[in-house]
Design a protein around this motif. Structure first.
Motif, PDB file in Angstrom:
ATOM      1  N   MET A 246     116.246  41.333  38.344  1.00 47.12           N
ATOM      2  CA  MET A 246     116.229  40.195  39.274  1.00 47.12           C
ATOM      3  C   MET A 246     117.758  40.363  39.689  1.00 47.12           C
ATOM      4  O   MET A 246     118.725  40.735  38.913  1.00 47.12           O
ATOM      5  N   ALA A 247     118.178  40.013  41.201  1.00 46.30           N
ATOM      6  CA  ALA A 247     119.422  40.151  41.605  1.00 46.30           C
ATOM      7  C   ALA A 247     120.251  38.835  41.014  1.00 46.30           C
ATOM      8  O   ALA A 247     119.849  37.975  40.773  1.00 46.30           O
ATOM      9  N   ASN A 248     121.782  39.303  40.842  1.00 48.86           N
ATOM     10  CA  ASN A 248     122.383  38.218  40.400  1.00 48.86           C
ATOM     11  C   ASN A 248     122.511  37.108  41.523  1.00 48.86           C
ATOM     12  O   ASN A 248     122.701  37.325  42.852  1.00 48.86           O
ATOM     13  N   VAL A 249     122.620  35.773  40.840  1.00 47.20           N
ATOM     14  CA  VAL A 249     122.622  34.617  41.752  1.00 47.20           C
ATOM     15  C   VAL A 249     123.921  34.198  41.721  1.00 47.20           C
ATOM     16  O   VAL A 249     124.361  34.189  40.561  1.00 47.20           O
ATOM     17  N   PHE A 250     124.568  33.826  42.816  1.00 44.42           N
ATOM     18  CA  PHE A 250     125.802  33.130  42.962  1.00 44.42           C
ATOM     19  C   PHE A 250     125.612  31.649  42.511  1.00 44.42           C
ATOM     20  O   PHE A 250     124.774  31.017  42.894  1.00 44.42           O
ATOM     21  N   ASP A 251     126.503  31.414  41.729  1.00 42.74           N
ATOM     22  CA  ASP A 251     126.674  30.124  40.764  1.00 42.74           C
ATOM     23  C   ASP A 251     128.061  29.665  40.675  1.00 42.74           C
ATOM     24  O   ASP A 251     128.859  30.176  39.995  1.00 42.74           O
ATOM     25  N   PRO A 252     127.963  28.576  41.692  1.00 42.72           N
ATOM     26  CA  PRO A 252     129.512  27.886  41.621  1.00 42.72           C
ATOM     27  C   PRO A 252     130.013  27.173  40.489  1.00 42.72           C
ATOM     28  O   PRO A 252     131.254  26.888  40.102  1.00 42.72           O
ATOM     29  N   ASP A 253     129.112  27.344  39.349  1.00 47.83           N
ATOM     30  CA  ASP A 253     129.500  26.463  38.245  1.00 47.83           C
ATOM     31  C   ASP A 253     129.859  27.592  37.114  1.00 47.83           C
ATOM     32  O   ASP A 253     129.946  27.310  35.927  1.00 47.83           O
ATOM     33  N   GLU A 254     129.865  28.888  37.474  1.00 47.85           N
ATOM     34  CA  GLU A 254     129.945  29.839  36.278  1.00 47.85           C
ATOM     35  C   GLU A 254     131.063  29.904  35.597  1.00 47.85           C
ATOM     36  O   GLU A 254     130.911  29.778  34.143  1.00 47.85           O
ATOM     37  N   ASP A 255     132.337  29.750  36.236  1.00 43.78           N
ATOM     38  CA  ASP A 255     133.427  29.765  35.612  1.00 43.78           C
ATOM     39  C   ASP A 255     133.738  28.324  34.647  1.00 43.78           C
ATOM     40  O   ASP A 255     134.011  28.541  33.404  1.00 43.78           O
ATOM     41  N   LEU A 256     133.226  27.631  35.279  1.00 35.00           N
ATOM     42  CA  LEU A 256     133.300  25.967  34.366  1.00 35.00           C
ATOM     43  C   LEU A 256     132.274  25.857  33.345  1.00 35.00           C
ATOM     44  O   LEU A 256     132.840  25.771  32.049  1.00 35.00           O
ATOM     45  N   VAL A 257     131.071  26.524  33.321  1.00 39.94           N
ATOM     46  CA  VAL A 257     130.348  26.721  32.208  1.00 39.94           C
ATOM     47  C   VAL A 257     130.741  27.555  31.157  1.00 39.94           C
ATOM     48  O   VAL A 257     130.705  27.272  29.957  1.00 39.94           O
ATOM     49  N   LEU A 258     131.626  28.735  31.681  1.00 41.04           N
ATOM     50  CA  LEU A 258     132.267  29.525  30.471  1.00 41.04           C
ATOM     51  C   LEU A 258     133.124  28.982  29.739  1.00 41.04           C
ATOM     52  O   LEU A 258     133.468  29.097  28.749  1.00 41.04           O
ATOM     53  N   ARG A 259     134.034  28.109  30.586  1.00 43.29           N
ATOM     54  CA  ARG A 259     135.163  27.600  29.929  1.00 43.29           C
ATOM     55  C   ARG A 259     134.580  26.556  29.181  1.00 43.29           C
ATOM     56  O   ARG A 259     135.028  26.161  27.712  1.00 43.29           O
ATOM     57  N   VAL A 260     133.514  25.842  29.282  1.00 51.33           N
ATOM     58  CA  VAL A 260     132.795  24.637  28.457  1.00 51.33           C
ATOM     59  C   VAL A 260     132.539  25.436  27.293  1.00 51.33           C
ATOM     60  O   VAL A 260     132.775  25.085  25.941  1.00 51.33           O
ATOM     61  N   GLY A 261     131.657  26.711  27.348  1.00 45.45           N
ATOM     62  CA  GLY A 261     131.318  27.394  26.391  1.00 45.45           C
ATOM     63  C   GLY A 261     132.508  27.830  25.312  1.00 45.45           C
ATOM     64  O   GLY A 261     132.034  28.047  24.121  1.00 45.45           O
ATOM     65  N   ARG A 262     133.502  28.111  25.783  1.00 46.11           N
ATOM     66  CA  ARG A 262     134.666  28.482  24.981  1.00 46.11           C
ATOM     67  C   ARG A 262     135.341  27.225  24.420  1.00 46.11           C
ATOM     68  O   ARG A 262     136.472  27.359  23.509  1.00 46.11           O
ATOM     69  N   GLY A 263     134.735  26.148  24.617  1.00 43.60           N
ATOM     70  CA  GLY A 263     135.369  24.904  24.002  1.00 43.60           C
ATOM     71  C   GLY A 263     136.808  24.086  24.558  1.00 43.60           C
ATOM     72  O   GLY A 263     137.191  23.181  23.953  1.00 43.60           O
ATOM     73  N   GLU A 264     136.797  24.250  25.890  1.00 49.01           N
ATOM     74  CA  GLU A 264     138.000  23.870  26.624  1.00 49.01           C
ATOM     75  C   GLU A 264     137.637  22.499  26.941  1.00 49.01           C
ATOM     76  O   GLU A 264     136.464  21.940  27.815  1.00 49.01           O
ATOM     77  N   ALA A 265     138.261  21.347  26.334  1.00 48.61           N
ATOM     78  CA  ALA A 265     137.870  19.923  26.453  1.00 48.61           C
ATOM     79  C   ALA A 265     138.015  19.440  27.906  1.00 48.61           C
ATOM     80  O   ALA A 265     137.047  18.621  28.498  1.00 48.61           O
ATOM     81  N   ALA A 266     138.726  20.033  28.662  1.00 43.90           N
ATOM     82  CA  ALA A 266     139.136  19.629  30.069  1.00 43.90           C
ATOM     83  C   ALA A 266     137.883  20.279  31.015  1.00 43.90           C
ATOM     84  O   ALA A 266     137.424  19.354  31.801  1.00 43.90           O
ATOM     85  N   ALA A 267     137.336  21.267  30.653  1.00 51.38           N
ATOM     86  CA  ALA A 267     136.257  21.782  31.273  1.00 51.38           C
ATOM     87  C   ALA A 267     135.123  20.813  30.747  1.00 51.38           C
ATOM     88  O   ALA A 267     134.071  20.591  31.821  1.00 51.38           O
ATOM     89  N   VAL A 268     134.914  20.338  29.681  1.00 53.85           N
ATOM     90  CA  VAL A 268     133.663  19.736  29.309  1.00 53.85           C
ATOM     91  C   VAL A 268     133.744  17.988  29.953  1.00 53.85           C
ATOM     92  O   VAL A 268     132.707  17.844  30.716  1.00 53.85           O
ATOM     93  N   ARG A 269     134.940  17.641  30.008  1.00 56.52           N
ATOM     94  CA  ARG A 269     135.105  16.602  31.069  1.00 56.52           C
ATOM     95  C   ARG A 269     134.757  16.748  32.422  1.00 56.52           C
ATOM     96  O   ARG A 269     134.074  15.809  33.099  1.00 56.52           O
ATOM     97  N   GLN A 270     135.185  17.875  32.861  1.00 52.06           N
ATOM     98  CA  GLN A 270     135.098  18.101  34.200  1.00 52.06           C
ATOM     99  C   GLN A 270     133.568  18.466  34.749  1.00 52.06           C
ATOM    100  O   GLN A 270     133.016  17.735  35.634  1.00 52.06           O
TER     101      GLN A 270
END
Length: 188
Positions: free
Chosen positions: A1-25
């Motif tokens: 399957m081809a990669n799908v562009f996801d505008p939320d990718e960076d934000l979700v990765l930051r949430v996954g690292r536990g960044e509180a600001a990213a969770v709020r965003q």
């Protein structure tokens, strides 16, 4: 399957690292749309809040395990919310009570702006009477503003099948709300 562009990718990765600001965003970006989807599907603002909170909780839990490229995060989150809505709708059918449930507020939704409370309530009632798949298609395309391609993928149907659901749903809504259109024509 081809990669799908996801505008939320960076934000979700930051949430996954536990960044509180990213969770709020993420919550600020996604919660209003998930809440609107649940409200339209369930017709009950309290149940809709429960579904939206559960969907966001699952998003937070899934973020550390998220694998970018397979699907858009937004699509996954909508699918989670829809599944939670369907779970609630199934439970409603299974519960038999002696007393009728409390009625939801018939007032206009905040996003209705210029529509009167009566018209908003009529549209909500007509939407609630649609078969579930037609209601889902209309909510995703018209209220959630997903493209037909996105909505079809989320519903796991072809674009043609989605368009058929939309067509039948719109036709049923037009029939249910025909007197509203007649009243507007008389006002002009």
């Amino acid at each position: 399957m081809a990669n799908v562009f996801d505008p939320d990718e960076d934000l979700v990765l930051r949430v996954g690292r536990g960044e509180a600001a990213a969770v709020r965003q993420l919550a600020g970006l996604k919660l209003p749309r998930v809440l609107a989807l649940a409200r339209r599907m369930l017709g009950d603002p309290i149940e809709a809040e429960d579904v939206a909170q559960e969907a966001m909780l699952r998003a937070w839990r899934q973020a550390p395990k998220w694998k970018p490229g397979k699907a858009r995060f937004d699509t996954w989150l909508h699918r989670v919310a829809l599944n939670l809505c369907y779970d609630r709708l199934r439970r409603r059918r299974e519960i038999v009570t002696d007393t009728p449930p409390d009625r939801p507020d018939d007032g206009p939704a905040p996003d209705r702006g210029l529509l009167s409370a009566e018209t908003g309530a009529r549209v909500d009632a007509a939407l609630a009477l649609l078969p579930a798949r037609q209601r889902e298609a209309i909510v995703l395309c018209h209220y959630q503003e997903l493209t037909n391609i996105e909505a079809a993928a989320l519903m796991e149907v072809s674009v043609e099948a989605l368009e058929s659901l939309l067509s039948r749903g719109r036709r049923a809504l037009r029939q249910s709300l025909a007197d509203l259109a007649d009243d507007r024509g008389a006002d002009r």
